[in-house]
Design a protein around this motif. Structure first.
Motif, PDB file in Angstrom:
ATOM      1  N   MET A 123       0.823  -1.193   0.000  1.00 37.60           N
ATOM      2  CA  MET A 123       0.000   0.000   0.000  1.00 37.60           C
ATOM      3  C   MET A 123       0.863   1.252   0.000  1.00 37.60           C
TER       4      MET A 123
ATOM      5  N   THR B 159       3.690   1.800  -1.246  1.00 41.90           N
ATOM      6  CA  THR B 159       4.293   2.112  -2.537  1.00 41.90           C
ATOM      7  C   THR B 159       3.239   2.360  -3.605  1.00 41.90           C
ATOM      8  N   GLN B 160       2.079   1.731  -3.476  1.00 40.22           N
ATOM      9  CA  GLN B 160       1.034   1.888  -4.481  1.00 40.22           C
ATOM     10  C   GLN B 160       0.327   3.238  -4.402  1.00 40.22           C
ATOM     11  N   CYS B 161       0.175   3.817  -3.241  1.00 40.31           N
ATOM     12  CA  CYS B 161      -0.558   5.084  -3.110  1.00 40.31           C
ATOM     13  C   CYS B 161       0.058   6.209  -3.938  1.00 40.31           C
TER      14      CYS B 161
ATOM     15  N   ARG C 275       2.314   5.942  -6.351  1.00 39.28           N
ATOM     16  CA  ARG C 275       2.546   5.518  -7.733  1.00 39.28           C
ATOM     17  C   ARG C 275       1.249   5.256  -8.493  1.00 39.28           C
ATOM     18  N   GLY C 276       0.179   4.982  -7.785  1.00 44.72           N
ATOM     19  CA  GLY C 276      -1.090   4.649  -8.422  1.00 44.72           C
ATOM     20  C   GLY C 276      -2.053   5.810  -8.424  1.00 44.72           C
TER      21      GLY C 276
ATOM     22  N   SER D  77      -1.484 -11.086   1.141  1.00 41.09           N
ATOM     23  CA  SER D  77      -0.506 -10.056   0.806  1.00 41.09           C
ATOM     24  C   SER D  77       0.309  -9.617   2.016  1.00 41.09           C
TER      25      SER D  77
ATOM     26  N   THR E  95      -0.726 -10.767  -7.176  1.00 39.12           N
ATOM     27  CA  THR E  95      -1.182  -9.387  -7.314  1.00 39.12           C
ATOM     28  C   THR E  95      -1.057  -8.672  -5.976  1.00 39.12           C
ATOM     29  N   ARG E  96      -1.186  -7.369  -6.044  1.00 40.41           N
ATOM     30  CA  ARG E  96      -1.197  -6.563  -4.828  1.00 40.41           C
ATOM     31  C   ARG E  96      -2.628  -6.106  -4.578  1.00 40.41           C
TER      32      ARG E  96
ATOM     33  N   ARG F 151      -5.709  -3.751  -4.306  1.00 40.97           N
ATOM     34  CA  ARG F 151      -6.051  -2.520  -5.011  1.00 40.97           C
ATOM     35  C   ARG F 151      -6.161  -1.383  -4.015  1.00 40.97           C
TER      36      ARG F 151
END
Length: 131
Positions: free
Chosen positions: A1, A3-5, A7-8, A36, A45-46, A48
């Motif tokens: 999470m 890293t995804q926030c 970057r996403g 995860s 997958t990571r 969402r």
């Protein structure tokens, strides 16, 4: 999470000219995948990550140059107009009353909300607190 926030959802919003202006971690929703969190299990997958609560967001048209994509003052909205009741941390640029970059504010808010982060997985805690 973590890293995804940035970057996403944040990167996407910024790419279409939208600054959220309330990008603290409590406005990110994470799809739950128990596997995860398992350090010994390889996941395909990571989870969402979704950003919600757009009441303070601002959108700039494509033709507005980056120098003109600025805001002044606290990120208030019609549903929350009273600056005296604003309790979120504020960087010096916002408090100054001078124009500031709302996209940088999003990144600052996200990072600020992890200042006292404590992970339940020791390796994550060590990795994100030593940087």
């Amino acid at each position: 999470m973590m890293t995804q926030c940035p970057r996403g959802p944040l990167a996407y919003l910024h790419s279409i000219g939208v600054a959220h202006r309330d990008a603290f971690r409590d406005n990110f929703l994470v799809q739950w995948h128990p596997e995860s969190l398992s350090p010994s299990q390889l996941t395909v997958t990571r989870p969402r990550v979704i950003l919600n609560d757009f009441e303070t967001a601002i959108r700039f048209d494509e033709d507005v140059p980056s120098a003109g994509r600025v805001c002044v003052g606290l990120p208030l909205s019609e549903s929350f107009p009273d600056p005296a009741k604003y309790t979120r941390p504020v960087p010096a640029e916002v408090a100054s009353g001078q124009p500031y970059d709302p996209f940088k504010l999003d990144v600052w808010q996200f990072a600020q909300s992890f200042r006292n982060f404590k992970a339940r997985i020791a390796l994550l805690h060590l990795r994100y607190t030593l940087k």
